[in-house]
Scaffold this active site. Structure first.
Site, PDB file in Angstrom:
ATOM      1  N   CYS A   1     -11.262   6.171  11.861  1.00 31.18           N
ATOM      2  CA  CYS A   1     -11.436   5.739  13.248  1.00 31.18           C
ATOM      3  C   CYS A   1     -10.133   5.977  14.017  1.00 31.18           C
ATOM      4  O   CYS A   1      -9.087   6.263  13.428  1.00 31.18           O
ATOM      5  CB  CYS A   1     -11.837   4.263  13.310  1.00 31.18           C
ATOM      6  SG  CYS A   1     -10.488   3.106  13.021  1.00 31.18           S
TER       7      CYS A   1
ATOM      8  N   GLU B   1     -14.896  -6.739   6.042  1.00 33.25           N
ATOM      9  CA  GLU B   1     -15.505  -7.175   7.297  1.00 33.25           C
ATOM     10  C   GLU B   1     -15.454  -8.692   7.437  1.00 33.25           C
ATOM     11  O   GLU B   1     -15.094  -9.413   6.492  1.00 33.25           O
ATOM     12  CB  GLU B   1     -16.946  -6.641   7.361  1.00 33.25           C
ATOM     13  CG  GLU B   1     -16.949  -5.117   7.383  1.00 33.25           C
ATOM     14  CD  GLU B   1     -18.317  -4.492   7.562  1.00 33.25           C
ATOM     15  OE1 GLU B   1     -19.338  -5.199   7.418  1.00 33.25           O
ATOM     16  OE2 GLU B   1     -18.362  -3.276   7.842  1.00 33.25           O
TER      17      GLU B   1
ATOM     18  N   GLU C   1      -8.322   2.147   5.426  1.00 33.82           N
ATOM     19  CA  GLU C   1      -6.993   2.748   5.579  1.00 33.82           C
ATOM     20  C   GLU C   1      -5.937   1.673   5.821  1.00 33.82           C
ATOM     21  O   GLU C   1      -4.828   1.740   5.282  1.00 33.82           O
ATOM     22  CB  GLU C   1      -6.988   3.733   6.760  1.00 33.82           C
ATOM     23  CG  GLU C   1      -7.901   4.932   6.586  1.00 33.82           C
ATOM     24  CD  GLU C   1      -9.326   4.695   7.110  1.00 33.82           C
ATOM     25  OE1 GLU C   1      -9.802   3.549   7.061  1.00 33.82           O
ATOM     26  OE2 GLU C   1      -9.938   5.673   7.568  1.00 33.82           O
TER      27      GLU C   1
ATOM     28  N   CYS D   1     -10.150  -2.013   8.339  1.00 34.74           N
ATOM     29  CA  CYS D   1     -10.573  -0.737   7.757  1.00 34.74           C
ATOM     30  C   CYS D   1      -9.911  -0.490   6.399  1.00 34.74           C
ATOM     31  O   CYS D   1      -8.857  -1.070   6.079  1.00 34.74           O
ATOM     32  CB  CYS D   1     -10.192   0.408   8.695  1.00 34.74           C
ATOM     33  SG  CYS D   1     -11.260   0.549  10.144  1.00 34.74           S
TER      34      CYS D   1
ATOM     35  N   ASN E   1     -12.552  -1.455   3.182  1.00 31.59           N
ATOM     36  CA  ASN E   1     -12.797  -2.234   4.395  1.00 31.59           C
ATOM     37  C   ASN E   1     -13.208  -3.660   4.030  1.00 31.59           C
ATOM     38  O   ASN E   1     -13.873  -3.895   3.009  1.00 31.59           O
ATOM     39  CB  ASN E   1     -13.808  -1.550   5.328  1.00 31.59           C
ATOM     40  CG  ASN E   1     -15.104  -1.136   4.663  1.00 31.59           C
ATOM     41  OD1 ASN E   1     -15.148  -0.869   3.473  1.00 31.59           O
ATOM     42  ND2 ASN E   1     -16.166  -1.089   5.438  1.00 31.59           N
TER      43      ASN E   1
ATOM     44  N   CYS F   1      -7.135   3.922  12.942  1.00 34.16           N
ATOM     45  CA  CYS F   1      -6.593   4.318  11.635  1.00 34.16           C
ATOM     46  C   CYS F   1      -5.823   5.625  11.724  1.00 34.16           C
ATOM     47  O   CYS F   1      -4.872   5.841  10.973  1.00 34.16           O
ATOM     48  CB  CYS F   1      -7.705   4.408  10.605  1.00 34.16           C
ATOM     49  SG  CYS F   1      -8.260   2.762  10.113  1.00 34.16           S
TER      50      CYS F   1
HETATM   51  N1  THU Z   1     -14.313   1.903   8.581  1.00 37.29           N
HETATM   52  C1  THU Z   1     -13.213   2.107   7.784  1.00 37.29           C
HETATM   53  O1  THU Z   1     -12.936   1.332   6.870  1.00 37.29           O
HETATM   54  N2  THU Z   1     -12.443   3.178   8.050  1.00 37.29           N
HETATM   55  C2  THU Z   1     -12.693   4.084   9.036  1.00 37.29           C
HETATM   56  O2  THU Z   1     -11.840   4.905   9.336  1.00 37.29           O
HETATM   57  C3  THU Z   1     -14.007   4.080   9.698  1.00 37.29           C
HETATM   58  C4  THU Z   1     -14.688   2.747   9.687  1.00 37.29           C
HETATM   59  C5  THU Z   1     -15.137   0.720   8.321  1.00 37.29           C
HETATM   60  C6  THU Z   1     -14.974  -0.374   9.342  1.00 37.29           C
HETATM   61  C7  THU Z   1     -16.282  -1.115   9.206  1.00 37.29           C
HETATM   62  O3  THU Z   1     -16.143  -2.085   8.170  1.00 37.29           O
HETATM   63  C8  THU Z   1     -17.276  -0.057   8.760  1.00 37.29           C
HETATM   64  O4  THU Z   1     -16.507   1.053   8.324  1.00 37.29           O
HETATM   65  C9  THU Z   1     -18.232   0.384   9.858  1.00 37.29           C
HETATM   66  O5  THU Z   1     -17.532   0.737  11.010  1.00 37.29           O
END
Ligand code: THU
Length: 130
Positions: free
Chosen positions: A83, A41, A52, A50, A39, A86
């Site tokens: 999520c 941000e 994925e 994310c 991920n 994803c």
């Molecule tokens: N996140 C992912 O990278 N993949 C997911 O499927 C769930 C959430 C990340 C996004 C964000 O940077 C952090 O987790 C908190 O939501």
């Protein structure tokens, strides 16, 4: 390197200063190649991406378009579920029976299928009258 090792390793590079929740994802494609992502941000929160999505982008950039297996890992109390967005992204490139392993950094794993992650998925067949 195994799919789990790749996901665990790339997770360390996650850029997650806002949530402090680092996620790693790894995908195996038909060539046998493993693509990984973490991920990333952003101070403008919705612009974050994310793990994925990063792994899928690496796979597409390398010229492959099919996911044969996926692995997602985070330092969460229970195996990290992808999520909603994803799940739809994985479903774009993976058949329903494709195995997705959700994992915690302390070694707990939960194995699911793409079809179980996204029941009733929107697909190209729903646009057939258009
Ligand atoms: N996140 C992912 O990278 N993949 C997911 O499927 C769930 C959430 C990340 C996004 C964000 O940077 C952090 O987790 C908190 O939501």
């Amino acid at each position: 390197m195994s799919l789990s090792d790749a996901a665990r390793k790339v997770r360390e590079n996650a850029y997650a200063p806002y949530s402090n929740f680092k996620v790693g994802a790894a995908l195996r494609a038909p060539s046998g190649q493993i693509y990984s992502g973490c991920n990333v941000e952003n101070v403008a929160y919705p612009e974050g991406t994310c793990a994925e999505a990063g792994a899928i982008a690496a796979m597409i950039a390398a010229g492959e378009t099919e996911i044969l297996e996926a692995y997602v890992i985070a330092d969460s109390p229970s195996p990290v579920p992808p999520c909603g967005g994803c799940r739809q992204k994985l479903a774009e490139f993976a058949k329903g029976e494709v195995k997705v392993t959700l994992a915690t950094t302390d070694g707990t794993e939960q194995v699911m299928k793409v079809a179980d992650l996204l029941p009733g998925a929107f697909g190209a067949s729903h646009m057939e009258n258009s």
